[in-house]
Design a protein around this motif. Structure first.
Motif, mmCIF file in Angstrom:
data_model
loop_
_atom_site.group_PDB
_atom_site.id
_atom_site.type_symbol
_atom_site.label_atom_id
_atom_site.label_comp_id
_atom_site.label_asym_id
_atom_site.label_seq_id
_atom_site.Cartn_x
_atom_site.Cartn_y
_atom_site.Cartn_z
ATOM 1 N N ASP A 186 52.314 -11.759 90.750
ATOM 2 C CA ASP A 186 51.243 -12.108 89.812
ATOM 3 C C ASP A 186 49.879 -11.694 90.355
ATOM 4 N N GLN A 190 47.423 -8.744 88.556
ATOM 5 C CA GLN A 190 46.081 -9.062 88.062
ATOM 6 C C GLN A 190 44.985 -8.180 88.655
ATOM 7 N N GLN A 195 45.997 -2.686 86.727
ATOM 8 C CA GLN A 195 45.885 -2.635 85.274
ATOM 9 C C GLN A 195 45.402 -1.269 84.801
#
Length: 229
Positions: A186, A190, A195
């Protein structure tokens, strides 16, 4: 071409390091990886491969193939995401090679026998689902007292393994059974660099399902030097 798991690792590094780069798609289901132009930079006819048009020695462009070698090359060139102390570098390269020699190939066989093989072989599916599970456990235990794989700092070891955990459902795994791995996963997901990397690959991910002809190209390759009776 779909956004390959090996390719996205290169993109994750380049996005994190702020290096400008251009993506050149290679449709491996159509056999583009066998074209002479691609073979000159990737003699193993596999993705990914890169060309550094501004190498550190100021000479001619340098091509690099194999994902682990590319990550090491980029880390050495930029001085980023690879610890400079002996012990830290040792840890990062250990786990980079762990992924290249273990997690990647085993999860890849998991994908093949579970999703792509023309005949479902229960023993093969069971074998690679269990080995993937074992490797998840190895990484989970390693991360128990560490923020990232090589220690406190984000490194190429994290970039190497993360994309292979992303398809955990397809690998028939339950990520919540591995709390340390889940926490790390996780955290990496992030990161803005992660991304951006996946966003850069999105235009290449929307393509038709691989055809039967494409499967024969992807999974029926030999050396081309001999036939087996």
């Amino acid at each position: 071409m779909p956004l390959g798991l090996d390719f996205v690792r290169m993109s994750m590094f380049l996005e994190e390091a702020g290096v400008d780069y251009t993506i050149h798609p290679v449709d491996i289901s159509a056999g583009d990886q066998f074209k002479p132009a691609f073979l000159t930079i990737s003699p193993n006819n596999r993705m990914p491969a890169i060309i550094d048009t501004a190498p550190a020695d100021g000479g001619e462009p340098i091509s690099v193939f194999e994902s682990g070698a590319i990550l090491l090359y980029l880390a050495d060139k930029t001085g980023r995401f690879l610890p400079k102390d002996v012990r830290g570098r040792k840890a990062a390269t250990e786990w980079l090679f762990w992924q290249v020699g273990g997690l990647g190939p085993m999860a890849g066989q998991n994908h093949h026998f579970g999703l792509y093989a023309p005949s479902k072989i229960p023993n093969a599916i069971d074998r690679y689902v269990k080995e993937t599970n074992r490797l998840y456990g190895v990484l989970d235990r390693h991360l128990e007292n560490r923020t990232f794989i090589a220690g406190d700092g984000y490194s190429i070891a994290d970039m190497a393994s993360y994309p292979w955990i992303v398809p955990w459902k397809r690998q028939q795994q339950k990520l919540d059974e591995f709390p340390n791995l889940r926490r790390w996963f996780d955290m990496v997901r992030q990161r803005p660099g992660t991304q951006r990397a996946y966003a850069r690959g999105e235009p290449y991910s929307n393509r038709p399902t691989v055809t039967e002809e494409g499967k024969s190209i992807l999974f029926g390759q030999t050396s081309g030097r001999a036939s087996v009776a």
